[in-house]
Design a protein around this motif. Sequence first.
Motif, PDB file in Angstrom:
ATOM      1  N   GLU A   1       0.722  -1.210  -0.026  1.00  0.00           N
ATOM      2  CA  GLU A   1       0.026   0.141  -0.084  1.00  0.00           C
ATOM      3  C   GLU A   1       0.763   1.254  -0.089  1.00  0.00           C
ATOM      4  O   GLU A   1       0.407   2.344   0.289  1.00  0.00           O
ATOM      5  CB  GLU A   1      -0.988   0.126   1.298  1.00  0.00           C
ATOM      6  CG  GLU A   1      -1.860  -1.318   1.411  1.00  0.00           C
ATOM      7  CD  GLU A   1      -2.723  -1.462   0.306  1.00  0.00           C
ATOM      8  OE1 GLU A   1      -3.065  -0.360  -0.406  1.00  0.00           O
ATOM      9  OE2 GLU A   1      -2.960  -2.554  -0.017  1.00  0.00           O
TER      10      GLU A   1
ATOM     11  N   ASP B   1       0.907   5.457  -4.092  1.00  0.00           N
ATOM     12  CA  ASP B   1      -0.341   5.836  -4.565  1.00  0.00           C
ATOM     13  C   ASP B   1      -0.813   5.324  -6.056  1.00  0.00           C
ATOM     14  O   ASP B   1       0.155   5.359  -6.647  1.00  0.00           O
ATOM     15  CB  ASP B   1      -0.311   7.332  -4.344  1.00  0.00           C
ATOM     16  CG  ASP B   1      -0.289   7.731  -2.615  1.00  0.00           C
ATOM     17  OD1 ASP B   1      -0.629   6.831  -1.939  1.00  0.00           O
ATOM     18  OD2 ASP B   1       0.302   8.821  -2.456  1.00  0.00           O
TER      19      ASP B   1
ATOM     20  N   GLN C   1       1.533   6.530  -8.959  1.00  0.00           N
ATOM     21  CA  GLN C   1       2.723   6.790  -8.437  1.00  0.00           C
ATOM     22  C   GLN C   1       3.805   5.573  -8.817  1.00  0.00           C
ATOM     23  O   GLN C   1       3.415   4.306  -8.493  1.00  0.00           O
ATOM     24  CB  GLN C   1       2.937   7.160  -7.039  1.00  0.00           C
ATOM     25  CG  GLN C   1       4.390   7.560  -6.381  1.00  0.00           C
ATOM     26  CD  GLN C   1       4.062   7.909  -4.954  1.00  0.00           C
ATOM     27  OE1 GLN C   1       3.247   7.295  -4.171  1.00  0.00           O
ATOM     28  NE2 GLN C   1       4.859   8.744  -4.469  1.00  0.00           N
TER      29      GLN C   1
END
Length: 271
Positions: A25, A28, A31
């Motif tokens: 995680e 983003d 990204q």
Amino acid sequence: VQPKLIPDGNLSAQGDSMLVMNTNELLDPGQDQKRVSYKAYFQAPQLGGTTQRFPVSGSFTVRRPEIVAKTETAQALYRQSLNRLRLSVPGIEDRSLRVEGPGGSSAEGTTLSMSPTGDNVTVDVYLKRSGEDLLLGQREFAVIDPPRPQIRVFGPQGEVTSGAPINRRRALLRFQVEADREFQTRHPEDARYEAGTATVYLRRGEMASEELGTFDLSGEGRLVLTQELRNAEAGDQIIVRLKNIVRVNHRGRRVEVNLRENSRTFGFILS
């Protein structure tokens, strides 16, 4: 006594010398990479029952996996044609993947077949896991039309070209729409072409051209004009303009092919 490795934050320790961080995680959407810092410490017992801590810190870069694609058309896909796309993720070749394309098309493994209709498509690549699969990344591909076909014309004696003489008493022409050679080799199930109709004009001497009619080529590309030219004379000219040229794709769909007028128009001198 062996010092104990104590992780900090979202780290975990494996044994006395390895730190592990779940990076699922950290990136983003959109990204591709991120610099991540970490902290931990070694805790060592001292004489007298006290402990001493020795801090450990550093940073590393998390990068989204590179998705390598191999298609039969370099980095583009052919519109309304069967494209076979092979994807791989270097570094995790031994892991199970799942690829997902437009319209919910999905396949286990790294190979996906699709027949796109728009101007571009996006393919998602997932790492298969128990529970929810992990999205590794996406690849976008441009969608292009197949290369334009070539039209060849044959008379009773063989191939003829514009400007050639044809016998008005044996006015038989056959139009053959041929696929680009490389496209034919790589996509044979999508490379069948047909010409639907031909509009024919007759020009007598210096007079303006008159339309003789529009004729159905019946899928075979055959045009017989012996009856229509019974009153024509040697030296007159005919102009043949093909229309409704289609490509029959792997699903049997007839896909319209837009060709320039000069590439589907042919002129002949009657003898």
